[in-house]
Design a protein around this motif. Structure first.
Motif, PDB file in Angstrom:
ATOM      1  N   ILE A   1      21.755  -6.525  -0.927  1.00 52.75           N
ATOM      2  CA  ILE A   1      22.123  -5.107  -0.985  1.00 52.75           C
ATOM      3  C   ILE A   1      23.148  -4.824  -2.078  1.00 52.75           C
ATOM      4  O   ILE A   1      23.528  -3.678  -2.290  1.00 52.75           O
ATOM      5  CB  ILE A   1      22.686  -4.634   0.367  1.00 52.75           C
ATOM      6  N   GLY A   2      23.612  -5.853  -2.752  1.00 53.20           N
ATOM      7  CA  GLY A   2      24.640  -5.645  -3.766  1.00 53.20           C
ATOM      8  C   GLY A   2      24.303  -6.351  -5.060  1.00 53.20           C
ATOM      9  O   GLY A   2      23.184  -6.823  -5.281  1.00 53.20           O
ATOM     10  N   CYS A   3      25.290  -6.429  -5.936  1.00 57.18           N
ATOM     11  CA  CYS A   3      25.116  -7.126  -7.203  1.00 57.18           C
ATOM     12  C   CYS A   3      26.474  -7.648  -7.661  1.00 57.18           C
ATOM     13  O   CYS A   3      27.516  -7.291  -7.108  1.00 57.18           O
ATOM     14  CB  CYS A   3      24.500  -6.205  -8.257  1.00 57.18           C
ATOM     15  N   LYS A   4      26.441  -8.483  -8.681  1.00 54.24           N
ATOM     16  CA  LYS A   4      27.665  -9.021  -9.264  1.00 54.24           C
ATOM     17  C   LYS A   4      27.846  -8.404 -10.649  1.00 54.24           C
ATOM     18  O   LYS A   4      26.948  -8.463 -11.490  1.00 54.24           O
ATOM     19  CB  LYS A   4      27.582 -10.541  -9.361  1.00 54.24           C
ATOM     20  N   LEU A   5      29.005  -7.821 -10.873  1.00 49.51           N
ATOM     21  CA  LEU A   5      29.322  -7.179 -12.141  1.00 49.51           C
ATOM     22  C   LEU A   5      30.397  -7.990 -12.863  1.00 49.51           C
ATOM     23  O   LEU A   5      31.330  -8.482 -12.230  1.00 49.51           O
ATOM     24  CB  LEU A   5      29.820  -5.752 -11.911  1.00 49.51           C
ATOM     25  N   LYS A   6      30.253  -8.113 -14.185  1.00 50.17           N
ATOM     26  CA  LYS A   6      31.235  -8.885 -14.958  1.00 50.17           C
ATOM     27  C   LYS A   6      31.477  -8.225 -16.307  1.00 50.17           C
ATOM     28  O   LYS A   6      30.540  -7.754 -16.960  1.00 50.17           O
ATOM     29  CB  LYS A   6      30.762 -10.324 -15.165  1.00 50.17           C
ATOM     30  N   TYR A   7      32.737  -8.185 -16.687  1.00 48.85           N
ATOM     31  CA  TYR A   7      33.126  -7.679 -18.003  1.00 48.85           C
ATOM     32  C   TYR A   7      33.747  -8.825 -18.786  1.00 48.85           C
ATOM     33  O   TYR A   7      34.567  -9.588 -18.251  1.00 48.85           O
ATOM     34  CB  TYR A   7      34.131  -6.533 -17.868  1.00 48.85           C
ATOM     35  N   SER A   8      33.360  -8.959 -20.040  1.00 50.74           N
ATOM     36  CA  SER A   8      33.871 -10.038 -20.877  1.00 50.74           C
ATOM     37  C   SER A   8      34.525  -9.450 -22.124  1.00 50.74           C
ATOM     38  O   SER A   8      33.922  -8.636 -22.829  1.00 50.74           O
ATOM     39  CB  SER A   8      32.735 -10.990 -21.283  1.00 50.74           C
ATOM     40  N   TYR A   9      35.761  -9.881 -22.369  1.00 50.14           N
ATOM     41  CA  TYR A   9      36.497  -9.412 -23.541  1.00 50.14           C
ATOM     42  C   TYR A   9      37.051 -10.616 -24.303  1.00 50.14           C
ATOM     43  O   TYR A   9      37.701 -11.493 -23.712  1.00 50.14           O
ATOM     44  CB  TYR A   9      37.661  -8.502 -23.134  1.00 50.14           C
TER      45      TYR A   9
ATOM     46  N   SER B   1      27.893  -7.291 -17.904  1.00 49.55           N
ATOM     47  CA  SER B   1      26.682  -7.867 -17.326  1.00 49.55           C
ATOM     48  C   SER B   1      26.588  -7.544 -15.841  1.00 49.55           C
ATOM     49  O   SER B   1      27.593  -7.320 -15.166  1.00 49.55           O
ATOM     50  CB  SER B   1      26.651  -9.387 -17.538  1.00 49.55           C
ATOM     51  N   ALA B   2      25.350  -7.525 -15.351  1.00 46.53           N
ATOM     52  CA  ALA B   2      25.072  -7.293 -13.928  1.00 46.53           C
ATOM     53  C   ALA B   2      24.029  -8.302 -13.475  1.00 46.53           C
ATOM     54  O   ALA B   2      23.094  -8.622 -14.206  1.00 46.53           O
ATOM     55  CB  ALA B   2      24.583  -5.870 -13.692  1.00 46.53           C
ATOM     56  N   ASN B   3      24.217  -8.816 -12.255  1.00 45.28           N
ATOM     57  CA  ASN B   3      23.338  -9.835 -11.700  1.00 45.28           C
ATOM     58  C   ASN B   3      22.955  -9.422 -10.283  1.00 45.28           C
ATOM     59  O   ASN B   3      23.825  -9.191  -9.440  1.00 45.28           O
ATOM     60  CB  ASN B   3      24.050 -11.193 -11.712  1.00 45.28           C
ATOM     61  N   HIS B   4      21.656  -9.315 -10.006  1.00 44.31           N
ATOM     62  CA  HIS B   4      21.189  -8.865  -8.693  1.00 44.31           C
ATOM     63  C   HIS B   4      20.107  -9.791  -8.171  1.00 44.31           C
ATOM     64  O   HIS B   4      19.156 -10.114  -8.876  1.00 44.31           O
ATOM     65  CB  HIS B   4      20.633  -7.441  -8.784  1.00 44.31           C
TER      66      HIS B   4
END
Length: 231
Positions: free
Chosen positions: A139-147, A131-134
């Motif tokens: 100027i940036g974003c938050k990236l998250k990986y879920s397993y 997922s990505a949240n902007h």
């Protein structure tokens, strides 16, 4: 030829939720209640806190919401006069579902000071998603990986590209509806621990604590419980 006419009518009992909690940051025991009505494809919800009753007649803690699951949510907080719009949609990317959200918060007294967030989650399979949240204007974003491992343990590392900080969350299901969770925030150097249960029959609760690893002090201790029932 005979014509057939079918008329359907129905009513579903509203659902009520009661909630109580304690937060060590302010040392206050709080409570609240919410009522949800199902109106066809829509859900109508009204909620209030103990401040709504103790300061009556008062709008403190009063919130109203209308939701069409999978399409949109509209929230209104009466005392702050804050509106929150959330629109949801899902599309296919390489035969994989991409869940999109558009979220906008604003206040009636300061329309130009609103915040807009774009959020997207690409689901590869039942165990992996990214997922990505902007926030518009940043100027940036938050990236998250879920397993999800074995359907019980979830590992979620995340990275803030603007602040250059990592966060990590690990949760594990035990006894069916109980979940233990640990989080670490690199920016604040805080370790969080949480134990929660979600049950329609026995009610739900959550106990959480936050420990600042820099000075090894307990910065927060909170507990809340809620009960759902038909009225």
């Amino acid at each position: 030829m005979m014509n057939a006419i079918s008329v359907k009518a129905g009513y579903e009992l509203p659902k009520k939720e009661k909630k109580a909690g304690y937060d060590s940051n302010n040392g206050v025991v709080s409570g609240g209640a919410s009522v949800t009505f199902n109106a066809g494809d829509f859900k109508l919800r009204a909620s209030m806190t103990d401040a709504t009753v103790l300061n009556a007649p008062s709008l403190d803690g009063l919130a109203l919401a209308i939701e069409k699951p999978g399409s949109f949510i509209f929230d209104y907080k009466a005392p702050e006069k804050d509106f929150r719009f959330q629109f949801m949609n899902s599309i296919k990317v390489m035969e994989k579902p991409l869940n999109l959200k558009y979220i906008h918060n604003t206040a009636l007294h300061n329309i130009g000071d609103g915040k807009t967030i774009l959020d997207g989650t690409l689901v590869f399979d039942s165990a992996n998603k990214v997922s990505a949240n902007h926030e518009l204007g940043s100027i940036g974003c938050k990236l998250k990986y879920s397993y999800v491992h074995g359907g019980l343990t979830t590992l979620e590392p995340s990275y803030d590209t603007e602040r250059n900080f990592w966060d990590l969350a690990v949760s594990h299901k035990i006894y069916g509806d109980h979940v233990c969770k640990a989080t670490y925030q690199m920016e604040s150097n805080d370790l969080g621990l949480e134990w929660s249960r979600t049950s329609k029959l026995d009610g739900s609760f959550k106990v959480s604590a936050s420990l600042c690893l820099a000075d090894k002090k307990l910065s927060k201790l909170a507990a809340e419980s809620s009960w759902n029932f038909d009225i």
